[in-house]
Design a protein around this motif. Structure first.
Motif, PDB file in Angstrom:
ATOM      1  N   THR A 131      -9.865 -44.979 -29.722  1.00 57.70           N
ATOM      2  CA  THR A 131     -10.049 -43.574 -30.038  1.00 57.70           C
ATOM      3  C   THR A 131     -11.474 -43.172 -30.271  1.00 57.70           C
ATOM      4  O   THR A 131     -11.613 -42.233 -31.489  1.00 57.70           O
ATOM      5  N   SER A 137       6.270 -41.941 -29.742  1.00 55.19           N
ATOM      6  CA  SER A 137       5.383 -41.699 -28.671  1.00 55.19           C
ATOM      7  C   SER A 137       4.212 -41.201 -29.203  1.00 55.19           C
ATOM      8  O   SER A 137       4.146 -40.754 -30.490  1.00 55.19           O
ATOM      9  N   LEU A 138       2.973 -41.398 -28.447  1.00 56.42           N
ATOM     10  CA  LEU A 138       1.686 -41.371 -29.178  1.00 56.42           C
ATOM     11  C   LEU A 138       1.499 -39.576 -29.171  1.00 56.42           C
ATOM     12  O   LEU A 138       1.021 -39.296 -30.135  1.00 56.42           O
ATOM     13  N   GLU A 139       2.138 -39.073 -28.340  1.00 59.67           N
ATOM     14  CA  GLU A 139       2.102 -37.587 -28.399  1.00 59.67           C
ATOM     15  C   GLU A 139       2.667 -36.937 -29.817  1.00 59.67           C
ATOM     16  O   GLU A 139       2.089 -36.061 -30.355  1.00 59.67           O
ATOM     17  N   ALA A 140       3.875 -37.785 -30.152  1.00 61.71           N
ATOM     18  CA  ALA A 140       4.357 -37.286 -31.310  1.00 61.71           C
ATOM     19  C   ALA A 140       3.341 -37.612 -32.831  1.00 61.71           C
ATOM     20  O   ALA A 140       3.723 -36.671 -33.753  1.00 61.71           O
ATOM     21  N   GLY A 153       0.281 -36.969 -32.808  1.00 60.23           N
ATOM     22  CA  GLY A 153      -0.901 -35.853 -33.241  1.00 60.23           C
ATOM     23  C   GLY A 153      -2.076 -36.793 -33.296  1.00 60.23           C
ATOM     24  O   GLY A 153      -2.308 -37.835 -32.732  1.00 60.23           O
ATOM     25  N   TRP A 195      -2.043 -47.563 -28.436  1.00 62.92           N
ATOM     26  CA  TRP A 195      -1.406 -47.360 -27.111  1.00 62.92           C
ATOM     27  C   TRP A 195      -0.043 -47.548 -27.058  1.00 62.92           C
ATOM     28  O   TRP A 195       0.588 -47.811 -28.082  1.00 62.92           O
ATOM     29  N   GLN A 196       0.737 -47.057 -25.929  1.00 61.12           N
ATOM     30  CA  GLN A 196       1.950 -47.026 -25.701  1.00 61.12           C
ATOM     31  C   GLN A 196       2.603 -48.088 -25.112  1.00 61.12           C
ATOM     32  O   GLN A 196       1.893 -48.494 -23.802  1.00 61.12           O
ATOM     33  N   VAL A 255       4.921 -47.672 -29.977  1.00 62.24           N
ATOM     34  CA  VAL A 255       3.757 -47.245 -30.128  1.00 62.24           C
ATOM     35  C   VAL A 255       2.947 -48.094 -30.923  1.00 62.24           C
ATOM     36  O   VAL A 255       3.640 -48.758 -31.855  1.00 62.24           O
TER      37      VAL A 255
END
Length: 163
Positions: free
Chosen positions: A57, A127-130, A132, A140-141, A146
């Motif tokens: 990141t 999930s990574l999207e959840a 934020g 990583w997923q 996660v």
């Protein structure tokens, strides 16, 4: 030997391009971490640099201080070195990172190491999207899990992985 030069005082390591990532972790003294998670990926360090990093990141190109590579013409080119700013002129290191081999094959790579008295890995379903915005150093997923990994001062690690 894959580790060509380890300098704990300068917090740098130079490895051959085909060095497996886990061998870099195994060769480092306690408290120093390379700019990638402790996973094995195809192509070793050279493959990681060609792809532009993995799951970080932060800007991976800033962690690659130098690279010696064989250009498609066959010429061997040395860009950068052990210090952050050691020459004037064009910076060929950053364009090489993430070039997917178009600029050549990495023969050896000099990486910046980061100190950290504590490292922690957290895995949970989701999930990574959840999640934020993340402050973990790596995320990583893997299927439905996660993974978050961070290192540094103990309070910083706890704060970053509190998600």
């Amino acid at each position: 030997m894959p580790i060509l030069d380890l300098s704990p005082g300068d917090q740098t390591v130079t490895v051959s391009g085909d060095t497996p990532l886990l061998e870099v972790y195994a060769a480092l003294p306690a408290g120093l971490f390379p700019p990638f998670p402790p996973v094995e990926l195809p192509g070793g360090v050279g493959g990681l640099v060609a792809r532009g990093g993995f799951a970080q990141t932060f800007f991976f190109g800033a962690e690659v201080l130098g690279v010696t590579f064989r250009a498609p013409s066959g010429r061997v080119i040395r860009a950068g070195g052990r210090t952050v700013k050691n020459v004037q002129g064009y910076d060929l290191t950053r364009p090489f990172v993430g070039s997917f081999g178009r600029l050549g094959e990495a023969l050896d790579v000099t990486l910046r190491l980061r100190p950290g008295p504590r490292a922690q890995h957290v895995a949970a379903s989701g999930s990574l999207e959840a999640l934020g915005p993340l402050s973990a150093r790596f995320a990583w997923q893997d299927g439905e899990d996660v993974h978050l990994r961070h290192f540094g001062h103990a309070r910083e690690v706890e704060r970053a992985l509190a998600v």
